[in-house]
Design an enzyme around this catalytic site. Structure first.
Site, PDB file in Angstrom:
ATOM      1  N   GLY A 151      69.451  41.412  70.812  1.00 59.14           N
ATOM      2  CA  GLY A 151      68.831  42.898  69.715  1.00 59.14           C
ATOM      3  C   GLY A 151      68.240  42.905  69.485  1.00 59.14           C
ATOM      4  N   ARG A 206      67.629  31.634  85.139  1.00 53.73           N
ATOM      5  CA  ARG A 206      68.004  32.327  86.903  1.00 53.73           C
ATOM      6  C   ARG A 206      67.643  33.577  86.638  1.00 53.73           C
ATOM      7  NH1 ARG A 206      71.272  36.428  87.453  1.00 53.73           N
ATOM      8  NH2 ARG A 206      71.908  36.439  89.247  1.00 53.73           N
ATOM      9  N   ASP A 232      74.332  34.586  70.140  1.00 56.99           N
ATOM     10  CA  ASP A 232      75.005  34.110  70.574  1.00 56.99           C
ATOM     11  C   ASP A 232      73.750  33.009  71.884  1.00 56.99           C
ATOM     12  OD1 ASP A 232      76.900  31.430  70.692  1.00 56.99           O
ATOM     13  OD2 ASP A 232      77.961  32.919  71.971  1.00 56.99           O
ATOM     14  N   THR A 242      70.575  34.081  73.002  1.00 50.97           N
ATOM     15  CA  THR A 242      69.022  33.447  72.953  1.00 50.97           C
ATOM     16  C   THR A 242      69.698  31.697  72.773  1.00 50.97           C
ATOM     17  OG1 THR A 242      68.694  35.400  72.002  1.00 50.97           O
ATOM     18  CG2 THR A 242      67.406  33.607  71.745  1.00 50.97           C
ATOM     19  N   THR A 246      72.309  39.308  63.289  1.00 48.94           N
ATOM     20  CA  THR A 246      73.496  39.938  63.897  1.00 48.94           C
ATOM     21  C   THR A 246      73.738  41.326  63.067  1.00 48.94           C
ATOM     22  OG1 THR A 246      75.879  40.669  65.491  1.00 48.94           O
ATOM     23  CG2 THR A 246      75.451  38.936  64.083  1.00 48.94           C
ATOM     24  N   ILE A 247      73.760  42.378  63.247  1.00 53.45           N
ATOM     25  CA  ILE A 247      74.080  43.602  62.827  1.00 53.45           C
ATOM     26  C   ILE A 247      76.257  43.523  62.594  1.00 53.45           C
ATOM     27  CG2 ILE A 247      72.794  45.403  63.204  1.00 53.45           C
ATOM     28  CD1 ILE A 247      74.716  46.625  64.740  1.00 53.45           C
ATOM     29  N   ASP A 248      76.283  42.617  63.767  1.00 56.04           N
ATOM     30  CA  ASP A 248      78.053  42.710  63.465  1.00 56.04           C
ATOM     31  C   ASP A 248      78.602  41.731  62.231  1.00 56.04           C
ATOM     32  OD1 ASP A 248      77.454  44.447  66.165  1.00 56.04           O
ATOM     33  OD2 ASP A 248      77.304  42.701  67.633  1.00 56.04           O
ATOM     34  N   HIS A 256      72.515  53.086  68.623  1.00 54.52           N
ATOM     35  CA  HIS A 256      71.664  51.851  67.755  1.00 54.52           C
ATOM     36  C   HIS A 256      70.988  52.284  66.481  1.00 54.52           C
ATOM     37  CE1 HIS A 256      72.597  51.252  71.841  1.00 54.52           C
ATOM     38  NE2 HIS A 256      72.209  50.148  71.839  1.00 54.52           N
ATOM     39  N   GLN A 285      71.954  52.244  63.597  1.00 54.77           N
ATOM     40  CA  GLN A 285      72.172  51.224  62.621  1.00 54.77           C
ATOM     41  C   GLN A 285      72.042  49.976  62.535  1.00 54.77           C
ATOM     42  OE1 GLN A 285      77.777  51.102  63.149  1.00 54.77           O
ATOM     43  NE2 GLN A 285      76.395  52.039  64.366  1.00 54.77           N
ATOM     44  N   ARG A 286      71.191  50.476  63.265  1.00 58.11           N
ATOM     45  CA  ARG A 286      70.053  48.974  64.303  1.00 58.11           C
ATOM     46  C   ARG A 286      68.694  49.344  63.465  1.00 58.11           C
ATOM     47  NH1 ARG A 286      71.767  46.322  69.853  1.00 58.11           N
ATOM     48  NH2 ARG A 286      70.070  46.762  70.151  1.00 58.11           N
TER      49      ARG A 286
HETATM   50  O1  F6P Z   1      75.408  42.439  68.434  1.00 57.83           O
HETATM   51  C1  F6P Z   1      74.879  44.071  68.235  1.00 57.83           C
HETATM   52  C2  F6P Z   1      75.350  45.100  68.895  1.00 57.83           C
HETATM   53  O2  F6P Z   1      74.650  46.017  68.656  1.00 57.83           O
HETATM   54  C3  F6P Z   1      76.585  45.261  69.078  1.00 57.83           C
HETATM   55  O3  F6P Z   1      77.548  45.645  67.551  1.00 57.83           O
HETATM   56  C4  F6P Z   1      77.025  46.332  70.143  1.00 57.83           C
HETATM   57  O4  F6P Z   1      78.191  46.333  70.919  1.00 57.83           O
HETATM   58  C5  F6P Z   1      75.637  46.212  71.197  1.00 57.83           C
HETATM   59  O5  F6P Z   1      74.873  45.103  69.914  1.00 57.83           O
HETATM   60  C6  F6P Z   1      74.454  46.970  72.156  1.00 57.83           C
HETATM   61  O6  F6P Z   1      73.468  46.898  72.695  1.00 57.83           O
HETATM   62  P1  F6P Z   1      73.000  47.327  73.316  1.00 57.83           P
HETATM   63  O7  F6P Z   1      71.509  47.235  72.599  1.00 57.83           O
HETATM   64  O8  F6P Z   1      72.814  46.758  74.529  1.00 57.83           O
HETATM   65  O9  F6P Z   1      73.235  48.709  73.716  1.00 57.83           O
END
Ligand code: F6P
Length: 355
Positions: free
Chosen positions: A5, A73, A110, A112, A132-134, A279, A281-282
């Site tokens: 992500g 895979r 993780d 990757t 990671t934003i987490d 998203h 937040q990202r």
């Molecule tokens: O790990 C980052 C994250 O934004 C998490 O906070 C969230 O649960 C997940 O990815 C969302 O994943 P995707 O972008 O695949 O919906």
């Protein structure tokens, strides 16, 4: 290569790696598009200093990313239209040799890094840069992207505050973070949320409602709840939005905010609304702290490479950027410990954690 992500600060790493490599060491740099997908499909192109100019402040990744491609895979369709999953790592190795890549700087999480391990076993030097934003990478006190996500969540909570007060409602903001509560804890404390629900502290709905009603009793006719997507009730289950079967981490969380809202409304009679930030937040431009951290991480990756190090992961420990074994964080997650001093500080100013 950027894999998994996206998060704010990826471009700042790409810029730091590329410019340091070219300006300080006269190296040639290539960008691999869309994570491992680009390695499989030979979408690998030279990156000049000019290509990475003006991207420091840009969200996302100019290289693109992919969070499902696993070269061991990989779906291959024959002439009859039948699809079989095959290990195409050797095809990737041919592309690595063709471009004469001496090392790959892998920017990802993780999944990757586990993917990179496959190429380490084949003799490719991989230097990892975690993102990671987490903020849940074991071995690093902070990851870039987190500060930006925190800022976005805090701003949303601040905005919710005024509308909650006007309507005398309980308002829930559901934030990301997977099974780690860092984002909820930091944005919750930063915004002065009245109730913060974390994955690490399963909540008791009676205690949550009590906290809302106590505020009413004291003349506060609204409540702000910052709820992590990974929180669950005591003895209860996670709320899963959907399963992504092709992802290395297939569970996608989401929806617990609505569950808590329904319970609060039913039990207290107080009108309750939920906002799921998702998203947002990202996305967007990284805050200065993330630009600095990403620049330090990218620079450190190049330094590690030039010092002859192999298969290392760049991390922040205390205030020092250092490196650890590439796979030392694999399968581990850094969660909020119950003795984290921020928890006590929040409790002491009257914040409820629903326990
Ligand atoms: O790990 C980052 C994250 O934004 C998490 O906070 C969230 O649960 C997940 O990815 C969302 O994943 P995707 O972008 O695949 O919906």
């Amino acid at each position: 290569m950027t894999g998994g992500g996206d998060c704010p600060g990826l471009n700042a790493v790409i810029r730091a790696v590329t410019k340091t490599a070219i300006y300080q060491y006269g190296l040639e740099v290539f960008g691999i598009e869309d994570g491992f997908m680009g390695l499989v499909q030979n979408r690998i192109h030279p990156l000049s200093a000019n290509d990475v100019s003006n991207i420091l402040t840009l969200g996302g990744t100019i290289l693109g990313t992919h969070n499902k491609c696993d070269p061991t895979r990989y779906p291959v369709t024959d002439s009859d239209g039948n699809t079989e999953f095959k290990d195409v790592s050797d095809r990737c190795m041919d592309h690595i040799k063709h471009h004469e890549l001496d090392a790959i700087i892998v920017i990802g999480g993780d999944g990757t890094m586990s993917g990179a391990a496959n190429f380490v076993r084949k003799g490719v030097n991989c230097i990892g840069v975690p993102k990671t934003i987490d903020n849940d990478l074991e071995g690093s006190d902070i990851t870039f992207g987190f500060s930006t996500a925190c800022m976005v969540a805090t701003e949303a909570l601040d905005r919710i505050h005024t509308t909650a007060a006007s309507h005398h409602r309980a308002m829930i903001v559901e934030v990301m973070g997977r099974n780690a509560g860092w984002l909820a804890l930091h944005s919750g404390v930063a915004s002065g949320s009245d109730i913060i629900l974390l994955p690490e502290i399963p909540y008791d709905i009676d205690k949550v409602c009590q906290a809302v009603l106590n505020r009413s009793k004291h003349g506060k006719r609204f409540s702000i709840l910052c709820v992590s997507e990974g929180t669950k009730p005591k003895g209860g289950e996670l709320v899963v939005d959907h399963i992504d079967p092709n992802s290395p981490d297939p569970i996608r969380l989401g929806g617990v905010g609505k569950v808590v809202a329904t319970d609060i409304e039913k039990r207290t009679g107080i009108e309750t609304r939920t906002t799921v930030l998702g998203h947002v937040q990202r996305g967007g431009t990284p805050v200065p702290a993330d630009r600095v951290l990403a620049t330090e991480f990218g620079h450190a990756a190049l330094q590690a490479l030039m010092q002859g190090k192999e298969n290392r992961l760049i991390v922040m420990q205390g205030r020092t950027v250092t490196d650890v074994d590439l796979l030392s964080a694999e399968g581990k997650q850094r969660i909020v410990k119950l003795d984290n001093p921020i928890l006590q500080a929040a409790r002491d100013v009257g914040t409820s954690f629903g326990d």
